[in-house]
Write a protein that holds these residues in place. Sequence first.
Motif, short mmCIF file in Angstrom:
data_model
loop_
_atom_site.label_atom_id
_atom_site.label_comp_id
_atom_site.label_asym_id
_atom_site.label_seq_id
_atom_site.Cartn_x
_atom_site.Cartn_y
_atom_site.Cartn_z
N MET A 184 0.84 -1.17 0.00
CA MET A 184 0.00 0.00 0.00
C MET A 184 0.89 1.24 0.00
N LYS A 185 0.60 2.17 -0.88
CA LYS A 185 1.38 3.38 -1.06
C LYS A 185 1.03 4.44 -0.01
N LYS A 186 2.03 5.22 0.38
CA LYS A 186 1.81 6.31 1.33
C LYS A 186 0.78 7.28 0.74
N PRO A 187 -0.17 7.73 1.54
CA PRO A 187 -1.21 8.64 1.05
C PRO A 187 -0.63 9.96 0.53
N ALA A 188 -1.28 10.50 -0.48
CA ALA A 188 -0.88 11.79 -1.05
C ALA A 188 -0.96 12.88 0.02
N GLY A 189 0.02 13.72 0.05
CA GLY A 189 0.03 14.84 0.99
C GLY A 189 0.46 14.49 2.40
N PHE A 190 0.76 13.22 2.66
CA PHE A 190 1.08 12.79 4.02
C PHE A 190 2.43 13.33 4.49
N ASP A 191 3.38 13.53 3.58
CA ASP A 191 4.71 14.04 3.98
C ASP A 191 4.62 15.39 4.68
N ARG A 192 3.69 16.22 4.23
CA ARG A 192 3.49 17.52 4.89
C ARG A 192 3.13 17.33 6.37
N LEU A 238 3.90 14.68 8.18
CA LEU A 238 5.07 14.14 8.89
C LEU A 238 5.94 15.29 9.40
N ASN A 239 6.13 16.31 8.57
CA ASN A 239 6.92 17.48 8.99
C ASN A 239 6.23 18.21 10.13
N LEU A 240 4.93 18.35 10.04
CA LEU A 240 4.16 19.00 11.10
C LEU A 240 4.23 18.17 12.39
N ALA A 241 4.18 16.87 12.26
CA ALA A 241 4.26 15.98 13.43
C ALA A 241 5.60 16.15 14.15
N LEU A 289 6.09 9.17 14.78
CA LEU A 289 5.95 10.29 13.86
C LEU A 289 4.76 10.07 12.92
N ALA A 290 4.62 8.85 12.40
CA ALA A 290 3.50 8.53 11.51
C ALA A 290 2.17 8.60 12.24
N VAL A 291 2.12 8.13 13.47
CA VAL A 291 0.88 8.17 14.26
C VAL A 291 0.47 9.62 14.50
N VAL A 292 1.41 10.45 14.93
CA VAL A 292 1.09 11.86 15.20
C VAL A 292 0.68 12.54 13.89
#
Length: 141
Positions: free
Chosen positions: A1-9, A11-14, A68-71
């Motif tokens: 399963m691919k990482k959701p679109a926009g999720f990297d943003r 991760l930085n906020l987390a 980090l992913a959970v937050v």
Amino acid sequence: MKKPAGFDRYLNLAERFLARGRVPALLFAVARKSSRLKLVKSDLKLLQELALATVRGQYRELNPKALLAVVAALLYFLSPVDVIPDWIPGFGLLDDLAVLAWVVRHWQSELDAFKAWRDRQSVDVRQSLNLLPAPGESSAS
């Protein structure tokens, strides 16, 4: 399963939320929003308990990338303006659910380890994981 679109943003906020000790405020806000959603309530509760136990220092085996992913997923869930804005009836929460499902699936082994740890704890510890801190409360206990 691919990482959701926009999720990297998110991760930085987390990273910033974790560095500034803002996770308790996040958990409080998620609890308020999730009370309306029966479908993902158990997954959200598990992610909240995991984040809380980790930032309190009670649970120390979590991979930092998993935290980090959970937050980030919780932040995404809270954001009213993400890939599909939450105000669009019937569709607004679909991307939120997809992100939560991705995090749960991607970090399943970490979540299973946490559940095993949680189930071995005393009743007091388990109950403390259900008592979310006030938004201004410090992360450390």
